[in-house]
Design a protein around this motif. Structure first.
Motif, PDB file in Angstrom:
ATOM      1  N   THR A  64     -16.805   7.666 -15.300  1.00 22.36           N
ATOM      2  CA  THR A  64     -15.323   7.387 -15.127  1.00 22.36           C
ATOM      3  C   THR A  64     -15.053   5.597 -15.133  1.00 22.36           C
ATOM      4  OG1 THR A  64     -14.742   7.256 -13.076  1.00 22.36           O
ATOM      5  CG2 THR A  64     -14.682   9.406 -14.103  1.00 22.36           C
ATOM      6  N   LEU A  65     -13.922   5.089 -15.819  1.00 23.59           N
ATOM      7  CA  LEU A  65     -13.471   3.700 -15.669  1.00 23.59           C
ATOM      8  C   LEU A  65     -13.380   3.229 -14.321  1.00 23.59           C
ATOM      9  CD1 LEU A  65     -11.111   3.578 -18.653  1.00 23.59           C
ATOM     10  CD2 LEU A  65     -13.370   2.739 -18.563  1.00 23.59           C
ATOM     11  N   ALA A  68     -16.802   2.311 -12.590  1.00 24.15           N
ATOM     12  CA  ALA A  68     -17.110   0.978 -13.357  1.00 24.15           C
ATOM     13  C   ALA A  68     -16.433  -0.017 -12.584  1.00 24.15           C
ATOM     14  CB  ALA A  68     -17.088   1.058 -14.724  1.00 24.15           C
ATOM     15  N   ALA A  69     -15.132   0.029 -12.330  1.00 27.61           N
ATOM     16  CA  ALA A  69     -14.310  -0.876 -11.964  1.00 27.61           C
ATOM     17  C   ALA A  69     -14.518  -1.056 -10.579  1.00 27.61           C
ATOM     18  CB  ALA A  69     -12.707  -0.510 -11.958  1.00 27.61           C
ATOM     19  N   TRP A  72     -17.713  -3.067 -10.411  1.00 31.62           N
ATOM     20  CA  TRP A  72     -17.440  -4.603 -10.402  1.00 31.62           C
ATOM     21  C   TRP A  72     -16.861  -5.346  -9.529  1.00 31.62           C
ATOM     22  CZ3 TRP A  72     -19.271  -7.843 -13.820  1.00 31.62           C
ATOM     23  CH2 TRP A  72     -18.312  -8.985 -14.063  1.00 31.62           C
TER      24      TRP A  72
END
Length: 398
Positions: A64-65, A68-69, A72
């Motif tokens: 999912t995004l 990834a967030a 990061w």
């Protein structure tokens, strides 16, 4: 030198504390990154004055995004902290750090607290390649080190050092303390007492499907067989479910084996200090299907001989004078070992194993000795001349 230590839990993993304290004693700056929220590890680190930061990554790998967030954000955190070494424990933490540090010039050390993830064929296949992102893998047992060797891990990038046990905190008790512990638990002096101290973990989907990895079911089945011939015995199980699923698994075991109706079995949850139970015990049992060294270290440090399965690093925790090793998942073999320990209890020979159990753990698994070896490895990997070179890296697990 600045060292960032990362785990996926704020509750377990208290075995990192001696390592953190040793690194700080040498003048290194140590920052521990943990998931947000309360836990016994967080409390212990707070009492020791260790700086902590909540992890922006939630240790859930989903495509999912949000994942990834979070990765990061973890990368940004590690870049801001600018450590010479990132020292991580648990496989989820290893994956998160490896991905977050791609392309960054930071020394990476993965210390492996147990072999369970390597018992999954897909994960083990992936780890053969992903572990190349680590500058050093410190296996928590000789068994785990052998698994990495079988995956073509280079010897110069591999060490075997146990987490160990605090042999000052866990130590044999005198006769008066033992008698008092038995009185509190309602145990007469002539009753044979076996103890298993372990969280209950729900069955995993990828390994040992359908069964709990700690082997409570194996022990409860063996105990039924054993007490047919040795009814004047007591089994004490110590530990709640690790999480909600683990607690449901524990309650299912209570129902399946009708523990409430068995006067020879007690199961205590919510226990903070297990030493009172070892003080009353004649033998410790670790019937795990997968394990590093587990509770056998605490038991042995208390002078309690152990019956262990041949899973993972458990056979390393005993020798022929201090305990027994039985095949993993073998109910009858475990029952036979219990009968052997019981016979020694009746003859008075079992107590002779106590000094051997204590000596074996003290010589090979003292957490202070182990922490000094880990600190040497961390300093060397980070490019600093170690403060201590008292013993070679592989010595503690021999």
């Amino acid at each position: 030198m600045r060292v960032v230590v990362m785990l996926k839990t704020a509750e377990g993993g208290r075995w990192i504390v001696p390592q953190v304290e040793e690194l700080r004693r040498r003048g290194n700056e140590v920052i521990v990154v943990l998931p947000a929220g309360p836990g016994r590890l967080r409390e212990q680190l707070h009492r020791a004055g260790v700086p902590m930061i909540d992890s922006p990554f939630r240790f859930r790998f989903r495509p999912t995004l949000a994942t990834a967030a979070q990765l990061w954000s973890l990368r940004r955190l590690l870049r801001r902290l600018r450590p010479e070494v990132v020292h991580y424990h648990h496989y989820h933490a290893a994956l998160a750090v490896r991905l977050s540090l791609l392309g960054l010039d930071v020394a990476r050390i993965f210390m492996v607290p147990g072999p369970l993830f390597l018992e999954s064929t897909p994960i083990r296949t992936a780890e053969r390649f992903l572990a190349r992102l680590d500058d050093l893998v410190i296996a928590g047992s000789a068994h785990t080190a052998d698994l990495y060797r079988s995956m073509a891990r280079r010897e110069d990038a591999l060490a075997a050092v146990p987490y160990g046990v605090d042999t000052r905190l866990f130590r044999p008790v005198d006769a008066a303390t033992r008698a008092a512990a038995r009185r509190r638990l309602g145990l007469p002096a002539d009753v044979f007492v076996a103890v298993m101290a372990a969280y209950a973990y729900a069955p995993k989907s990828m390994v040992h499907r359908g069964t709990g990895i700690k082997g409570h079911d194996v022990l409860l089945a063996a105990w039924r067989s054993f007490t047919r011939d040795c009814p004047r015995s007591r089994l004490i199980l110590v530990g709640e479910g690790w999480d909600a699923a683990g607690e449901e698994h524990r309650r299912e075991l209570l129902r399946r084996f009708d523990v409430a109706a068995d006067p020879t079995v007690d199961w205590f949850a919510g226990v903070i200090d297990v030493r009172q139970y070892y003080a009353a015990a004649d033998v410790s049992v670790s019937p795990s299907r997968s394990e590093n060294h587990g509770a056998a270290l605490e038991a042995g440090a208390c002078g309690v001989p152990s019956i262990v399965s041949d899973a993972g690093g458990l056979p390393e925790t005993v020798n022929r004078d201090s305990g027994w090793v039985v095949p993993t998942g073998d109910v009858e073999a475990l029952a036979a070992a219990l009968r052997g320990a019981h016979a020694e209890f009746r003859s008075g020979r079992l107590a002779r194993r106590s000094p051997a159990a204590r000596d074996h753990i003290e010589q090979r698994f003292d957490s202070g000795d182990c922490a000094r070896v880990v600190a040497d490895l961390v300093e060397t990997t980070g490019g600093r001349q170690p403060v201590s070179r008292r013993r070679p890296a592989a010595a503690p697990v021999g």
